[in-house]
Design a protein around this motif. Sequence first.
Motif, PDB file in Angstrom:
ATOM      1  N   ASP A 179      -3.557  29.009 -11.287  1.00 18.51           N
ATOM      2  CA  ASP A 179      -3.222  28.046 -10.296  1.00 18.51           C
ATOM      3  C   ASP A 179      -2.740  28.461  -8.928  1.00 18.51           C
ATOM      4  O   ASP A 179      -1.564  29.112  -9.289  1.00 18.51           O
ATOM      5  N   LYS A 180      -3.389  28.349  -7.844  1.00 20.51           N
ATOM      6  CA  LYS A 180      -2.930  28.732  -6.566  1.00 20.51           C
ATOM      7  C   LYS A 180      -1.732  28.369  -5.912  1.00 20.51           C
ATOM      8  O   LYS A 180      -1.014  28.852  -5.203  1.00 20.51           O
ATOM      9  N   ARG A 181      -1.216  27.037  -6.663  1.00 20.59           N
ATOM     10  CA  ARG A 181      -0.358  26.340  -5.978  1.00 20.59           C
ATOM     11  C   ARG A 181       1.134  26.530  -6.819  1.00 20.59           C
ATOM     12  O   ARG A 181       2.015  26.346  -6.264  1.00 20.59           O
ATOM     13  N   HIS A 182       0.973  26.883  -8.244  1.00 18.16           N
ATOM     14  CA  HIS A 182       2.197  27.244  -9.000  1.00 18.16           C
ATOM     15  C   HIS A 182       2.225  28.596  -9.455  1.00 18.16           C
ATOM     16  O   HIS A 182       1.021  29.258  -9.884  1.00 18.16           O
TER      17      HIS A 182
ATOM     18  N   HIS B  49     -23.605  17.086 -26.656  1.00 19.27           N
ATOM     19  CA  HIS B  49     -22.820  18.293 -26.764  1.00 19.27           C
ATOM     20  C   HIS B  49     -21.236  18.329 -26.524  1.00 19.27           C
ATOM     21  O   HIS B  49     -20.807  17.601 -26.040  1.00 19.27           O
ATOM     22  N   ASN B  50     -20.759  19.188 -27.282  1.00 19.26           N
ATOM     23  CA  ASN B  50     -19.379  19.391 -27.245  1.00 19.26           C
ATOM     24  C   ASN B  50     -18.598  19.944 -26.087  1.00 19.26           C
ATOM     25  O   ASN B  50     -19.703  20.820 -25.339  1.00 19.26           O
ATOM     26  N   ILE B  51     -17.598  19.629 -25.570  1.00 12.54           N
ATOM     27  CA  ILE B  51     -17.061  20.321 -24.372  1.00 12.54           C
ATOM     28  C   ILE B  51     -15.550  20.578 -24.488  1.00 12.54           C
ATOM     29  O   ILE B  51     -14.705  19.859 -24.947  1.00 12.54           O
ATOM     30  N   LEU B  52     -15.294  21.666 -23.629  1.00 12.32           N
ATOM     31  CA  LEU B  52     -13.989  22.005 -23.732  1.00 12.32           C
ATOM     32  C   LEU B  52     -13.614  22.087 -22.271  1.00 12.32           C
ATOM     33  O   LEU B  52     -14.186  22.564 -21.358  1.00 12.32           O
ATOM     34  N   LEU B  53     -12.341  21.468 -21.997  1.00 13.18           N
ATOM     35  CA  LEU B  53     -11.696  21.192 -20.646  1.00 13.18           C
ATOM     36  C   LEU B  53     -10.484  22.100 -20.338  1.00 13.18           C
ATOM     37  O   LEU B  53      -9.546  21.917 -21.081  1.00 13.18           O
ATOM     38  N   LYS B  54     -10.387  23.223 -19.702  1.00 10.13           N
ATOM     39  CA  LYS B  54      -9.365  24.064 -19.530  1.00 10.13           C
ATOM     40  C   LYS B  54      -8.852  24.011 -18.195  1.00 10.13           C
ATOM     41  O   LYS B  54      -9.573  24.294 -17.229  1.00 10.13           O
ATOM     42  N   GLY B  55      -7.616  23.623 -17.932  1.00  9.76           N
ATOM     43  CA  GLY B  55      -7.044  23.480 -16.621  1.00  9.76           C
ATOM     44  C   GLY B  55      -5.530  23.518 -16.611  1.00  9.76           C
ATOM     45  O   GLY B  55      -4.865  23.045 -17.501  1.00  9.76           O
ATOM     46  N   PRO B  56      -4.744  23.384 -15.540  1.00  9.70           N
ATOM     47  CA  PRO B  56      -3.357  23.111 -15.465  1.00  9.70           C
ATOM     48  C   PRO B  56      -3.205  21.838 -15.517  1.00  9.70           C
ATOM     49  O   PRO B  56      -3.734  20.907 -15.782  1.00  9.70           O
ATOM     50  N   PRO B  57      -1.676  21.294 -16.114  1.00 11.33           N
ATOM     51  CA  PRO B  57      -1.356  19.885 -16.183  1.00 11.33           C
ATOM     52  C   PRO B  57      -1.670  19.313 -15.090  1.00 11.33           C
ATOM     53  O   PRO B  57      -1.310  19.691 -13.560  1.00 11.33           O
ATOM     54  N   GLY B  58      -2.098  17.915 -15.149  1.00 12.08           N
ATOM     55  CA  GLY B  58      -2.200  16.905 -14.166  1.00 12.08           C
ATOM     56  C   GLY B  58      -3.475  17.149 -13.461  1.00 12.08           C
ATOM     57  O   GLY B  58      -3.749  16.606 -12.404  1.00 12.08           O
ATOM     58  N   SER B  59      -4.638  17.972 -13.897  1.00  9.47           N
ATOM     59  CA  SER B  59      -5.861  18.239 -13.410  1.00  9.47           C
ATOM     60  C   SER B  59      -6.791  17.054 -13.487  1.00  9.47           C
ATOM     61  O   SER B  59      -7.918  17.132 -13.057  1.00  9.47           O
ATOM     62  N   GLY B  60      -6.256  16.407 -14.681  1.00  8.12           N
ATOM     63  CA  GLY B  60      -7.339  15.064 -14.917  1.00  8.12           C
ATOM     64  C   GLY B  60      -8.210  15.381 -16.190  1.00  8.12           C
ATOM     65  O   GLY B  60      -9.166  14.592 -16.178  1.00  8.12           O
ATOM     66  N   LYS B  61      -7.638  16.404 -17.016  1.00  7.69           N
ATOM     67  CA  LYS B  61      -8.358  16.664 -18.360  1.00  7.69           C
ATOM     68  C   LYS B  61      -8.575  15.474 -19.121  1.00  7.69           C
ATOM     69  O   LYS B  61      -9.593  14.942 -19.566  1.00  7.69           O
ATOM     70  N   THR B  62      -7.248  14.922 -19.589  1.00  9.81           N
ATOM     71  CA  THR B  62      -7.513  13.812 -20.296  1.00  9.81           C
ATOM     72  C   THR B  62      -7.853  12.637 -19.518  1.00  9.81           C
ATOM     73  O   THR B  62      -8.930  11.784 -20.389  1.00  9.81           O
TER      74      THR B  62
ATOM     75  N   ALA C  66     -14.533  16.556 -27.880  1.00  6.60           N
ATOM     76  CA  ALA C  66     -14.252  16.935 -26.579  1.00  6.60           C
ATOM     77  C   ALA C  66     -12.537  17.605 -26.665  1.00  6.60           C
ATOM     78  O   ALA C  66     -12.026  16.751 -27.431  1.00  6.60           O
ATOM     79  N   VAL C  67     -12.288  18.665 -26.269  1.00  5.21           N
ATOM     80  CA  VAL C  67     -10.835  19.485 -26.172  1.00  5.21           C
ATOM     81  C   VAL C  67     -10.646  19.625 -24.887  1.00  5.21           C
ATOM     82  O   VAL C  67     -11.223  20.055 -23.891  1.00  5.21           O
ATOM     83  N   ALA C  68      -9.371  19.799 -24.800  1.00  6.46           N
ATOM     84  CA  ALA C  68      -8.519  20.101 -23.844  1.00  6.46           C
ATOM     85  C   ALA C  68      -7.314  21.090 -23.893  1.00  6.46           C
ATOM     86  O   ALA C  68      -6.755  20.598 -25.040  1.00  6.46           O
ATOM     87  N   MET C  69      -7.245  21.941 -23.106  1.00 10.30           N
ATOM     88  CA  MET C  69      -6.220  22.917 -23.202  1.00 10.30           C
ATOM     89  C   MET C  69      -5.650  23.507 -21.862  1.00 10.30           C
ATOM     90  O   MET C  69      -6.445  23.354 -20.809  1.00 10.30           O
ATOM     91  N   ASN C  70      -4.305  23.897 -21.873  1.00 12.39           N
ATOM     92  CA  ASN C  70      -4.079  24.787 -20.886  1.00 12.39           C
ATOM     93  C   ASN C  70      -4.285  25.984 -20.858  1.00 12.39           C
ATOM     94  O   ASN C  70      -4.541  26.509 -21.724  1.00 12.39           O
ATOM     95  N   PRO C  71      -4.402  26.872 -19.807  1.00 10.33           N
ATOM     96  CA  PRO C  71      -4.527  28.371 -19.693  1.00 10.33           C
ATOM     97  C   PRO C  71      -3.432  29.092 -20.272  1.00 10.33           C
ATOM     98  O   PRO C  71      -3.802  30.341 -20.648  1.00 10.33           O
ATOM     99  N   CYS C  72      -2.412  28.657 -20.351  1.00  7.07           N
ATOM    100  CA  CYS C  72      -1.394  29.394 -20.907  1.00  7.07           C
ATOM    101  C   CYS C  72      -0.076  28.485 -21.401  1.00  7.07           C
ATOM    102  O   CYS C  72      -0.178  27.322 -21.016  1.00  7.07           O
ATOM    103  N   PRO C  73       0.964  28.946 -21.680  1.00 11.07           N
ATOM    104  CA  PRO C  73       2.070  28.149 -22.208  1.00 11.07           C
ATOM    105  C   PRO C  73       2.717  27.150 -21.085  1.00 11.07           C
ATOM    106  O   PRO C  73       3.063  26.063 -21.306  1.00 11.07           O
ATOM    107  N   CYS C  74       3.012  27.702 -19.952  1.00 12.45           N
ATOM    108  CA  CYS C  74       3.481  26.870 -18.626  1.00 12.45           C
ATOM    109  C   CYS C  74       2.418  26.121 -18.273  1.00 12.45           C
ATOM    110  O   CYS C  74       2.717  25.115 -17.441  1.00 12.45           O
ATOM    111  N   GLY C  75       1.379  26.752 -18.274  1.00  9.22           N
ATOM    112  CA  GLY C  75       0.158  25.563 -17.677  1.00  9.22           C
ATOM    113  C   GLY C  75      -0.541  26.169 -16.411  1.00  9.22           C
ATOM    114  O   GLY C  75      -1.249  25.563 -16.156  1.00  9.22           O
ATOM    115  N   PHE C  76       0.107  27.064 -15.865  1.00  7.78           N
ATOM    116  CA  PHE C  76      -0.201  27.468 -14.570  1.00  7.78           C
ATOM    117  C   PHE C  76      -0.738  28.698 -14.273  1.00  7.78           C
ATOM    118  O   PHE C  76      -1.124  29.267 -13.096  1.00  7.78           O
ATOM    119  N   HIS C  77      -1.338  29.398 -15.311  1.00  2.00           N
ATOM    120  CA  HIS C  77      -2.118  30.858 -15.322  1.00  2.00           C
ATOM    121  C   HIS C  77      -3.458  30.504 -14.084  1.00  2.00           C
ATOM    122  O   HIS C  77      -4.164  29.574 -14.808  1.00  2.00           O
TER     123      HIS C  77
END
Length: 506
Positions: free
Chosen positions: A359-362, A215-228, A346-357
């Motif tokens: 995210d509870k810590r940023h 199956h194809n998969i999409l990983l969406k999350g903030p920078p540094g969360s380990g997607k790559t 397999a694709v990866a993306m941030n939730p927004c341009p800054c990447g922290f949409h």
Amino acid sequence: MLAKVRSGAVVGVDGLAVEVEVDIALGLPVFTTVGLPDGSVRESKDRVKAAIRNCGYEFPNRRITVNLAPADIKKGGAGFDLPMALGILAATGTLQSDKLDQYWVLGELSLDGAVRAVRGVLPITLAARDLGMKGIIIPDANKMEAAVVDGIEVIAVTTLHQAVEFLAGIIDCAPFHLDPATSFARARSHEVDFDEVKGQEHVKRALEIAASGGHNILLKGPPGSGKTMLARRLPTILPDLSFAEALETSKIYSIIGLLPEDMPLIATRPFRSPHHTISDAGLIGGGQIPRPGEVSLAHNGVLFLDELPEFKKHVLEVLRQPLEDGTVTIARANLSLKFPARVVLAVAMNPCPCGFHGDKRHECLCNPAQIHNYTSRVSGPLLDRIDLHLEVAALPFKEMSAERQGESSAAIKARVDQTREVQKKRYARHVSVFCNGQMGPKDIRKYCALDAPSTRLLEKSVEQLGLSARGYHRILKIARTIADMDRSESLQLGHVAEAIQYRRMA
């Protein structure tokens, strides 16, 4: 006089028999090449002339015409240098041999007569064997990839002089032999492992499902969360390449010139991660003489697109047909070619341009319009073709600093292999379906029957999530894979419920 030398070219991913006809006639000294040669073939005359003279042979000062048959297919590359030189020497009577009809000849010549490596030797060798040729004469640097083809002699030469003396019977060149199975087994290794990934257990579970069902998969999350990091380890849990798959994949790498000299076969599942500045031709293939792109180089493996919204939108859209069909069709005015492209995307993306949409810590610095513009760069039809959609949250400090290692790739792969074995038996009579991710509507109706509670849950989910018919089928495919992982013949409510949660972002 007229002489003929057998050679080969690559059309798509397959070898094509080419007959190099050399005619030497009276007239002004001129060297003409016909048969739809490209620039690199037309330049062969200068290399061939210098190589013949520097090897101590006489170059005829007459009218030389070289025809590459069939004449209606464009020829490219420098692999016709050696057959042209041998044809000229045979036409002048310098080379007298009855072996020219038994061997294909391929190789680039340097000005001093050395034979250099060329691309596409593997598919050309396969074509020569299938046409019943006794052997093939190739550059010494290409002998490893040619020797994986059983049933044909591989004669490796280093100079034009050596090729002439072999064909004339002056010297005996022993065919080069290689045990493909030994080399194949020795090359199976990965530099990364899932035991290096801490936490993210829900993501590992989704990746195991993706590997188990193709199956194809999409990983969406903030920078540094380990997607790559997670995506790069997906090939380590995919089933081992079969010899037929390795040969099919290696043909593509041979054509592009990416097959390592000391590695005759691609023994592990490919992982291709093109940069987001890639063109559509670079991604799916193309060019004046069409060549495979990144999606074909990832055939039988993983194509990873990091920072998905940064890719040009029209480049992403060309992926739709390959994801559905498993092939890329390149159409030109005079020919149409198909390249294999059966991949796990397999694709990866941030939730927004800054990447922290989210995210509870940023704090996110993007306004709603910016977020919408960013996510809308990826079209709905493309997202609809991705089976699993997953949120990857930032890792808490306790999990990052924990000394305990995660589960190894070998342990996960063992479960994946068992699940794939279930599917292998199920689709044993199918020609084009090998795993759940490749099922068509007819297969879904046959193997994904639902009971009443599961039907009600799925109906409610489709209405609330606004899923398309494709999305509905994707849920059933995922549920079938989860059921196979549980060794369940039928789809249960829990299998469908877990599959639905992987489509909530769609």
